[in-house]
Design an enzyme around this catalytic site. Structure first.
Site, short mmCIF file in Angstrom:
data_model
loop_
_atom_site.label_atom_id
_atom_site.label_comp_id
_atom_site.label_asym_id
_atom_site.label_seq_id
_atom_site.Cartn_x
_atom_site.Cartn_y
_atom_site.Cartn_z
N GLY B 41 0.82 -1.37 0.08
CA GLY B 41 0.00 -0.11 -0.16
C GLY B 41 0.65 1.38 -0.14
CE LYS B 42 6.38 0.39 -2.15
NZ LYS B 42 5.70 -0.74 -2.22
CG ASP B 173 -8.79 -1.68 6.00
OD1 ASP B 173 -7.46 -1.18 6.06
OD2 ASP B 173 -9.42 -1.69 5.11
N GLY B 472 67.54 -1.26 -34.01
CA GLY B 472 68.28 -0.10 -34.79
C GLY B 472 69.82 0.06 -34.39
CB SER B 479 68.03 4.35 -24.77
OG SER B 479 68.71 3.06 -25.05
CB SER B 546 67.78 -7.06 -31.84
OG SER B 546 67.02 -5.98 -31.79
N1 LIG Z 1 -8.13 -2.41 2.84
C1 LIG Z 1 -7.34 -1.46 2.51
N2 LIG Z 1 -6.64 -1.82 1.22
C2 LIG Z 1 -5.38 -0.94 1.07
C3 LIG Z 1 -4.85 -0.06 1.81
N3 LIG Z 1 -3.88 0.45 1.69
C4 LIG Z 1 -3.88 0.05 0.08
N4 LIG Z 1 -4.94 -0.82 -0.07
C5 LIG Z 1 -4.78 -1.69 -1.41
O1 LIG Z 1 -3.89 -2.61 -1.45
C6 LIG Z 1 -3.74 -2.55 -2.83
C7 LIG Z 1 -2.08 -2.32 -3.05
O2 LIG Z 1 -1.98 -0.88 -2.88
P1 LIG Z 1 -0.66 0.02 -3.56
O3 LIG Z 1 -0.64 1.24 -3.14
O4 LIG Z 1 -0.91 -0.04 -5.11
O5 LIG Z 1 0.71 -0.88 -3.31
P2 LIG Z 1 2.08 -0.69 -3.35
O6 LIG Z 1 2.66 -1.90 -4.47
O7 LIG Z 1 2.87 -0.92 -2.20
O8 LIG Z 1 2.41 0.71 -3.90
C8 LIG Z 1 -4.65 -1.32 -3.74
O9 LIG Z 1 -5.67 -2.48 -4.16
C9 LIG Z 1 -4.94 -0.68 -2.60
O10 LIG Z 1 -6.15 -0.28 -2.85
C10 LIG Z 1 -5.66 -0.08 3.39
O11 LIG Z 1 -5.08 0.60 4.29
N5 LIG Z 1 -6.64 -0.99 3.42
#
Ligand SMILES: Nc1nc2c(ncn2[C@@H]2O[C@H](COP(=O)(O)OP(=O)(O)O)[C@@H](O)[C@H]2O)c(=O)[nH]1
Lengths: 316, 637
Positions: B41-42, B173, B472, B479, B546
């Site tokens: 989720g980055k 969540d 030579g 040299s 030589s």
């Molecule tokens: N339920 C839930 N889904 C998340 C959360 N953070 C990211 N996702 C989901 O996880 C998936 C991968 O997220 P992404 O940001 O693309 O991941 P990355 O590869 O780390 O950049 C996506 O479908 C997001 O919507 C979160 O806090 N809760």
């Protein structure tokens, strides 16, 4: 006064980042980058597009090599459709700052009558800008070219290195970029290859304006609001800068108080309605803006990946 | 911007703008990176940060809604990740390929975020992001816990000198906002990270997608009373302490616009310097004082860490790019042997013995890894034996440099203690190094067991072995030319040796006279020695009269194809006899020396010399230049 006597900075701040202000850090980083290029390439050039970012680049270059002049020429790729005020400003700057100005026009394009009205923005930009740039780089054999792009401008820019490698055909391979560690730049290229260098990578639009304000850097007057003759076309306000622009049925020329957030070819650059006629007012307006900067450029609107495609082809 | 409650540019706002900007100016900057396994989720988190700090413009939002329908993974909702996954290939594959830099600010700080990819093959990009970061946000998917990539990235962050970690337990969540699950993950991570030298690890349970504990405290986790992510980032102390370190000024560029000005341009890497301070040139130890600190905005009395200035010294001393001006009290190491931790980036594995270009911030030198001491297992930090480093692997190495460089240990100074390695042929950045300490030469002669061949010896010297055979008449200039050429080659960093009558006749061939047999034996021995030297990787310059074709052919046949270069130094007999530098011709012509070539013994001119130097009317320098050009052309040097 700058950079040492600015009030209230770094008194009891923890050291490192805090001692120098944010802008001082950015300035130093850009100067460092420019010196690296001057020291390690045999034929660098600065791409000078006359816009506000170029004005900042020019200012930084004057600083980086002081008391010497920048040890490289400035290249303007003139599409022949730039605002007239840009050309006047460019020539005045070259005179006042005493830098070595090169102007390149794609004469093939001129002969074929390529223009934004007749050929559309894509063809025009490709021929008069992208191809023209390649022609100029090849003609002079530059091995490094500075550009004013910032990472906050657009998504594919956000991923570009500060020293961005280009193949012999000026191509950019976003999937195979050189890792860029610390401030240790890999400046090595084989003959014919080159590097595009972006000293403003880490600046944001706000930083640029703030710096212009602080350093009193001259910019093209088009950035300030004034009454200008504009036409509404495709949802943009286009300024009629010369007679090559013909009004279409139903269009009317209006005098409106407008200014430009970015500058390019006048038929492709939308003005915004504004009363901001001082730098302070421009910054204030920017802070409350509701659209991102590039929205004013027709070329970016085609589709989301369009900028990346252009860049792979060698667009700056 | 997104929120509608911002005021339009009122008169008051315009007037207050300078105050506003001054406040902006006083904000501090935090550079951090986000890392972790793919799909943790980055991108969503960064999208959330930009969204919550209102950096998303209306047009971007509109584009985002459109894109979400096309590529999104969140159904009807806006997919925040699409805001930051910029490259087309990434959108199509739904992954983040390359490090992206993002900018946002809060009332307290400015932030530059490096969004780095989770896929293993892109670990190098994570290292890129980490190299300029002060803090790392390590994401973990609450369902998955600590994964291989989590460990790998934490280790890389640690190696690159990052001391502050946020452990973002994301997607909380999806595990019912469970305190227990959070506790498990925190425990697992702490156990793993205890040896990584982090100053702080701050665990935060969050949902990037729904915003819990990102900028607003979660209503779903009453059990958590720590800060939100933003709250933590705004206040965390990121002291790097570089200004308190000894003065270091790597010289980037010598600025010499005219004869009256000679300044050294660079960025202060650490510490500070004032006009009048004593400094020394790191590599030579030569002292001087700072006369001026020049900037476009006027001279300064002091310059400190991070400032890009131009120093003028009191004395005319030799300083060039790559050298360092430093405080005399605490000098950096100057050595050509050092130990370092390497992170390997390239598909072509790192091989000990292969030459690379080592680049510090401003210095560049040829280098080879003389020993790979161990590879670091990035799952458990264990040391393992290895013969090479594959892409994304980390190891500890000894390096041998062609010339000394000035440096500190990375632990002392991130700027002067790091380097990159570049492939000599492709110019790719193949690795990054963090210096541990210098090595005394003796400590580094225990080379790792590897097959040492003629090729590896030559490669280490960055040259092709060759035997340049100058033939030579006596006094023809053999040299003189050979000596000039050797000087040039030597200055160029080549490893050379000259064999001539003087240094061979007095030792190895002391027992030989001038009879025909002895002359053949003389040449045979010289040729054999030249062969051994070529085998050792040297460029050998043999300067011998030589006179006989057969002997020269014998010498040629001893060497490898293309290795023997016959140089005919062609000076007419009359000219040689006239020059007569040692008075030998005079004596031979009087009959005092027997078997003297050209007088009473023949000189058989080469029929097909590789190079035929007609010396008449040309300066020896000129001839040496011609030879050097020829060698370059043939790829010998
Ligand atoms: N339920 C839930 N889904 C998340 C959360 N953070 C990211 N996702 C989901 O996880 C998936 C991968 O997220 P992404 O940001 O693309 O991941 P990355 O590869 O780390 O950049 C996506 O479908 C997001 O919507 C979160 O806090 N809760």
């Amino acid at each position: 006064m700058w950079p040492h006597c600015s009030k209230g900075i770094g008194m009891n701040a923890p050291i490192s980042h805090l001692r120098l202000s944010h802008l001082q850090r950015l300035e130093a980083e850009s100067i460092h980058i420019m010196r690296e290029v001057a020291a390690s390439f045999s034929k660098p050039v600065m791409l000078y597009s006359v816009g506000k970012d170029s004005s900042v680049l020019l200012h930084l270059a004057m600083k980086a090599f002081y008391p010497a002049k920048p040890p490289f020429p400035f290249l303007h790729v003139d599409t022949t459709w730039k605002f007239r005020e840009m050309i006047e400003f460019r020539d005045r700057m070259a005179r006042e700052k005493g830098f070595d100005l090169l102007v390149h026009i794609n004469e093939d394009g001129v002969r074929e009558g390529i223009g934004p009205f007749s050929h559309g923005s894509n063809v025009h930009t490709h021929v008069m800008k992208t191809v023209a740039l390649r022609q100029a780089l090849d003609k002079y054999g530059f091995d490094a070219a500075f550009g004013g792009a910032r990472r906050d401008e657009e998504k594919s820019r956000a991923k570009e290195r500060i020293f961005s490698f280009r193949t012999k055909t000026h191509g950019w391979d976003p999937k195979d970029q050189r890792p860029e560690m610390w401030k240790t730049y890999n400046t090595r290229v084989a003959p014919g290859e080159s590097i595009r260098v972006f000293p403003l990578s880490n600046w944001t639009e706000l930083d640029i304006w703030q710096y212009i304000l602080q350093e009193e850097i001259p910019i093209v007057p088009l950035y300030y609001a004034a009454k200008r003759p504009v036409v509404e076309r495709d949802g943009m306000l286009i300024m009629k800068d010369d007679d090559r622009m013909e009004l279409q049925p139903g269009e009317a020329l209006q005098e409106r108080m407008v200014r430009f957030r970015t500058l390019g070819c006048y038929p492709l650059t939308g003005a915004i309605e504004s009363s901001a006629d001082t730098l302070e007012a421009i910054v204030a307006e920017m802070l409350t803006a509701r659209t991102s900067e590039r929205q004013g450029r027709a070329i970016d609107r085609d589709e989301a990946g369009s900028m990346e495609k252009k860049k792979r082809e060698g667009y700056f | 911007m997104l929120d509608a409650n911002l005021n339009p540019a009122t008169e008051a706002a315009v007037e207050g703008i300078r105050d506003y900007l001054a406040a902006q100016e006083n904000k501090t900057l935090l550079r951090f990176l986000t890392c972790g396994s793919v799909d943790d989720g980055k991108s969503t988190l960064i999208g959330r940060l930009l969204y919550d700090t209102k950096l998303i413009f209306e047009d971007q939002l509109a584009a985002l809604e459109k894109d979400s329908k096309k590529h999104g993974t969140t159904g009807e909702d806006i997919d925040l990740a699409l805001l930051v996954d910029g490259l087309e290939a990434e959108r199509e594959q739904g992954i983040t390929i390359d490090v992206a830099y993002r900018f946002f600010s809060t009332p307290k700080r400015k932030f530059i975020v490096a969004d780095t990819p989770g896929h293993e093959q892109y670990t190098r990009n994570m290292a890129t992001g980490a190299s300029t970061a002060d803090l790392a946000v390590v994401l973990v998917d609450a369902r998955q816990g600590v994964l291989l990539q989590t460990r790998r990235h934490s280790i890389i962050a640690s190696l690159l000198g990052i001391r502050n970690i946020v452990l973002a337990v994301n997607k909380i969540d999806l595990v019912g906002f469970s305190k227990e699950r959070f506790g498990e993950i925190v425990e697992e991570y702490r156990a793993f990270a205890k040896d990584l030298g982090f100053a702080s690890v701050m665990p935060i349970p969050m949902s990037a997608r729904f915003g819990d504990n990102v900028s607003r405290p979660s209503e779903n986790m009453s059990w958590y009373d720590g800060p939100t992510l933003i709250g933590h980032l705004e206040t965390v102390d990121i002291e790097r302490g570089l200004s308190a370190k000894p003065f270091r000024f790597p010289v980037q560029y010598v600025n010499r616009p005219n004869l009256d000005f000679r300044g050294f341009a660079g960025t202060v890497a650490s510490g500070s310097v004032a006009v009048g301070d004593q400094v020394v040139v790191a590599k030579s130890g030569k002292p001087s004082r700072v006369k001026r600190i020049v900037t476009y905005d006027g001279d300064l009395s002091r310059a400190a860490e991070g400032e890009a200035v131009t120093l003028v010294l009191e004395d005319e001393i030799e300083v060039s790019r790559g050298n360092m001006l430093v405080t005399p009290d605490a000098r950096p190491h100057v050595a050509d042997q050092l130990a370092a931790t390497l992170v390997w980036f390239d598909e072509q594995a790192m091989m000990p013995g292969r030459p690379y270009v080592l680049r510090t911030e401003t210095d560049e030198v040829s280098a080879t890894v003389s020993a790979l001491k161990h590879r670091t297992n990035i799952n458990n930090f264990a040391h393992e034996a290895a013969k090479h480093l594959e892409m994304n692997e980390v190891g500890e190495c000894n390096l041998s440099l062609q010339a000394p460089i000035a440096f500190d240990s990375f632990a002392d100074n991130r700027t002067t203690g790091s380097f990159i390695l570049i492939d000599r042929i492709t110019n790719r950045t193949v690795g990054a190094g963090m210096i541990l300490h210098p090595l005394r030469r003796a400590a580094n002669i225990h080379w790792q067991a590897l097959d040492v061949t003629k090729q590896s010896r030559a490669e280490q010297k960055h040259q092709k072995p060759a035997v340049l055979w100058f033939t030579g008449l006596s006094g023809s200039g053999k040299s003189t030319i050979a000596n000039l050429l050797e000087k040039k080659l030597h200055a160029d960093g080549r490893h050379t040796y000259i064999l001539d009558g003087d240094n061979v006749r007095h030792g190895l061939n002391r027992d030989l006279g001038f009879t025909e047999e002895d002359r053949v034996e003389n040449i045979r021995r010289v040729a054999e020695v030249a062969k051994l030297m070529a085998d050792a990787g040297l460029i050998v310059l043999v300067s011998f009269i030589s006179p006989f074709r057969a002997e020269r052919r014998m010498a040629r046949e001893l060497m490898e194809e293309g290795e023997f270069v016959e140089v005919f130094v062609d000076t007419p007999f009359e000219e040689c006899a006239k020059r007569d530098p040692k008075g030998l011709y005079a004596r031979a012509l009087k009959g005092e020396i027997k078997n003297f070539t050209g007088v009473d013994s023949p000189y058989e001119e080469p029929e097909r010399a590789d190079i035929h130097l007609k010396t008449a009317g040309r300066a020896p320098e000129d001839l040496a230049d011609e030879l050097e050009a020829w060698l370059k052309d043939k790829g010998i040097c």
